[in-house]
Design a protein around this motif. Structure first.
Motif, short mmCIF file in Angstrom:
data_model
loop_
_atom_site.label_atom_id
_atom_site.label_comp_id
_atom_site.label_asym_id
_atom_site.label_seq_id
_atom_site.Cartn_x
_atom_site.Cartn_y
_atom_site.Cartn_z
N VAL A 24 0.84 -1.21 0.00
CA VAL A 24 0.00 0.00 0.00
C VAL A 24 0.87 1.25 0.00
O VAL A 24 0.62 2.22 -0.74
CB VAL A 24 -0.95 0.00 1.22
CG1 VAL A 24 -1.59 1.38 1.40
CG2 VAL A 24 -2.03 -1.06 1.05
N LEU A 25 1.92 1.25 0.83
CA LEU A 25 2.81 2.41 0.90
C LEU A 25 3.60 2.59 -0.40
O LEU A 25 3.79 3.71 -0.88
CB LEU A 25 3.78 2.26 2.08
CG LEU A 25 3.14 2.30 3.47
CD1 LEU A 25 4.19 2.05 4.54
CD2 LEU A 25 2.45 3.64 3.71
N ALA A 26 4.03 1.47 -0.99
CA ALA A 26 4.79 1.55 -2.24
C ALA A 26 3.92 2.08 -3.38
O ALA A 26 4.34 2.97 -4.13
CB ALA A 26 5.36 0.18 -2.60
N VAL A 27 2.71 1.56 -3.50
CA VAL A 27 1.80 2.03 -4.55
C VAL A 27 1.45 3.50 -4.33
O VAL A 27 1.39 4.29 -5.27
CB VAL A 27 0.53 1.16 -4.59
CG1 VAL A 27 -0.49 1.75 -5.56
CG2 VAL A 27 0.87 -0.27 -4.99
N GLY A 28 1.25 3.87 -3.06
CA GLY A 28 0.94 5.27 -2.74
C GLY A 28 2.04 6.20 -3.19
O GLY A 28 1.78 7.30 -3.69
N HIS A 29 3.30 5.77 -3.03
CA HIS A 29 4.43 6.60 -3.46
C HIS A 29 4.39 6.82 -4.97
O HIS A 29 4.59 7.94 -5.45
CB HIS A 29 5.74 5.92 -3.07
CG HIS A 29 6.95 6.60 -3.67
ND1 HIS A 29 7.45 7.79 -3.18
CD2 HIS A 29 7.74 6.26 -4.72
CE1 HIS A 29 8.50 8.15 -3.90
NE2 HIS A 29 8.70 7.25 -4.83
N THR A 126 -20.60 12.66 8.86
CA THR A 126 -20.57 12.96 10.28
C THR A 126 -19.16 13.44 10.63
O THR A 126 -18.22 13.30 9.84
CB THR A 126 -20.90 11.72 11.12
OG1 THR A 126 -19.86 10.74 10.94
CG2 THR A 126 -22.24 11.12 10.71
N THR A 127 -19.02 14.00 11.81
CA THR A 127 -17.70 14.47 12.25
C THR A 127 -16.71 13.31 12.28
O THR A 127 -15.55 13.46 11.87
CB THR A 127 -17.80 15.10 13.65
OG1 THR A 127 -18.69 16.22 13.58
CG2 THR A 127 -16.44 15.56 14.14
N MET A 128 -17.15 12.14 12.73
CA MET A 128 -16.25 10.99 12.80
C MET A 128 -15.87 10.49 11.41
O MET A 128 -14.71 10.13 11.17
CB MET A 128 -16.90 9.87 13.61
CG MET A 128 -15.99 8.67 13.85
SD MET A 128 -14.42 9.12 14.67
CE MET A 128 -15.02 9.67 16.26
N GLN A 129 -16.82 10.45 10.50
CA GLN A 129 -16.51 10.04 9.13
C GLN A 129 -15.49 10.97 8.49
O GLN A 129 -14.56 10.53 7.82
CB GLN A 129 -17.79 10.00 8.30
CG GLN A 129 -18.72 8.84 8.61
CD GLN A 129 -20.05 8.96 7.88
OE1 GLN A 129 -20.54 10.05 7.61
NE2 GLN A 129 -20.65 7.81 7.58
N SER A 130 -15.68 12.26 8.70
CA SER A 130 -14.75 13.25 8.16
C SER A 130 -13.36 13.05 8.75
O SER A 130 -12.35 13.09 8.03
CB SER A 130 -15.25 14.66 8.46
OG SER A 130 -14.33 15.63 8.04
N ALA A 131 -13.30 12.83 10.05
CA ALA A 131 -12.01 12.65 10.73
C ALA A 131 -11.29 11.41 10.21
O ALA A 131 -10.11 11.47 9.85
CB ALA A 131 -12.22 12.55 12.23
N LEU A 132 -11.99 10.28 10.17
CA LEU A 132 -11.37 9.04 9.72
C LEU A 132 -10.89 9.14 8.28
O LEU A 132 -9.80 8.68 7.93
CB LEU A 132 -12.35 7.87 9.88
CG LEU A 132 -12.71 7.50 11.31
CD1 LEU A 132 -13.76 6.39 11.32
CD2 LEU A 132 -11.47 7.06 12.08
N GLY A 133 -11.71 9.78 7.43
CA GLY A 133 -11.34 9.91 6.03
C GLY A 133 -10.11 10.78 5.85
O GLY A 133 -9.17 10.42 5.13
N ASP A 134 -10.08 11.94 6.52
CA ASP A 134 -8.95 12.86 6.36
C ASP A 134 -7.67 12.31 6.96
O ASP A 134 -6.58 12.44 6.38
CB ASP A 134 -9.28 14.21 7.01
CG ASP A 134 -10.28 15.01 6.19
OD1 ASP A 134 -10.53 14.62 5.04
OD2 ASP A 134 -10.82 16.01 6.71
N ILE A 135 -7.78 11.67 8.13
CA ILE A 135 -6.58 11.11 8.77
C ILE A 135 -6.02 9.97 7.94
O ILE A 135 -4.81 9.85 7.75
CB ILE A 135 -6.91 10.65 10.21
CG1 ILE A 135 -7.26 11.87 11.07
CG2 ILE A 135 -5.73 9.90 10.81
CD1 ILE A 135 -7.80 11.52 12.44
N LEU A 140 -1.97 7.47 4.51
CA LEU A 140 -1.84 6.54 3.39
C LEU A 140 -1.99 7.29 2.07
O LEU A 140 -3.11 7.58 1.63
CB LEU A 140 -2.88 5.43 3.48
CG LEU A 140 -2.82 4.53 4.73
CD1 LEU A 140 -4.01 3.60 4.78
CD2 LEU A 140 -1.51 3.74 4.76
N PRO A 141 -0.88 7.65 1.42
CA PRO A 141 -0.95 8.37 0.14
C PRO A 141 -1.79 7.66 -0.92
O PRO A 141 -2.34 8.30 -1.80
CB PRO A 141 0.52 8.45 -0.29
CG PRO A 141 1.29 8.38 0.99
CD PRO A 141 0.50 7.44 1.87
#
Length: 222
Positions: A24-29, A126-135, A140-141
């Motif tokens: 996942v990290l390699a593909v993200g790069h 929701t606030t939690m959905q926004s937080a989880l998505g942004d974090i 994870l690029p």
């Protein structure tokens, strides 16, 4: 001493997850843009092309800051160097992780933190959905840049990324097709307040602590 079946299965699961994370990290790069010009919808990414430790004042915010705060005015009138790191829908979660990255190259004396991102969330999230998505996007690029697969070609797949682009307006995106609002009393107090979500408060505190660790003075603006 032999491993029990559940121990073997546990080790296999851990090994699988580690390999998956590395992939996942390699593909993200590889999905990250080839140039820092296209890291954001605006020109925030240009700060990565600035010379080391040359920014006196750093602005962190959303589109209001990108279209409203012009650091070159400070330089022209007072000799103060600055950069507006801002883009549409920036949240406090985004700004915390971007600030960590910026501190690797810059050490601003003042960090101007816009408060509007404290309430940023898209659509019906929701606030939690926004937080989880942004974090998750920040950690994870692959998630943040997943749409960039369409721009990959055999020619640029292994090409070294060039993050030396600079923005002559230092992150400011001027708007030339609007006029100023007439001098009317439109910002009156309605008497209604909205609490800042607890997780947003936590990340704001992390931003403040990060600034304190780097001896940056913080100015909050709305």
């Amino acid at each position: 001493m032999t491993l029990k079946t559940w121990q073997k299965n546990g080790l296999r699961m851990v090994a699988f997850l580690l390999v998956l994370l590395m992939l996942v990290l390699a593909v993200g790069h590889y999905l990250m843009p080839q140039s820092n010009r296209y890291l954001e919808g605006y020109t925030a990414g240009g700060i990565l092309g600035e010379d080391f430790d040359t920014i006196d004042v750093l602005v962190l915010g959303d589109s209001n800051a990108a279209q409203g705060i012009a650091p070159m005015k400070w330089y022209d009138e007072h000799g103060i160097t600055g950069y507006t790191y801002a883009a549409g829908w920036m949240s406090m979660y985004n700004l915390y992780y971007r600030l960590k990255q910026i501190y690797e190259e810059q050490n601003p004396q003042v960090v101007v933190l816009c408060t509007a991102p404290a309430y940023t969330k898209k659509g019906s999230e929701t606030t939690m959905q926004s937080a989880l998505g942004d974090i998750a996007d920040e950690l994870l690029p692959l998630l943040r840049f997943h749409d960039n697969w369409k721009y990959l070609t055999p020619g640029n797949l292994l090409t070294e990324k060039d993050y030396s682009w600079r923005d002559v307006n230092k992150g400011y995106t001027p708007i030339t097709d609007v006029a100023g609002r007439p001098n009317t009393d439109y910002m009156y107090d309605t008497g209604v307040s909205e609490p800042i979500p607890l997780l947003v408060q936590f990340y704001m505190q992390r931003i403040l602590q990060l600034c304190a660790d780097h001896d940056s003075q913080v100015v909050l603006i709305t």
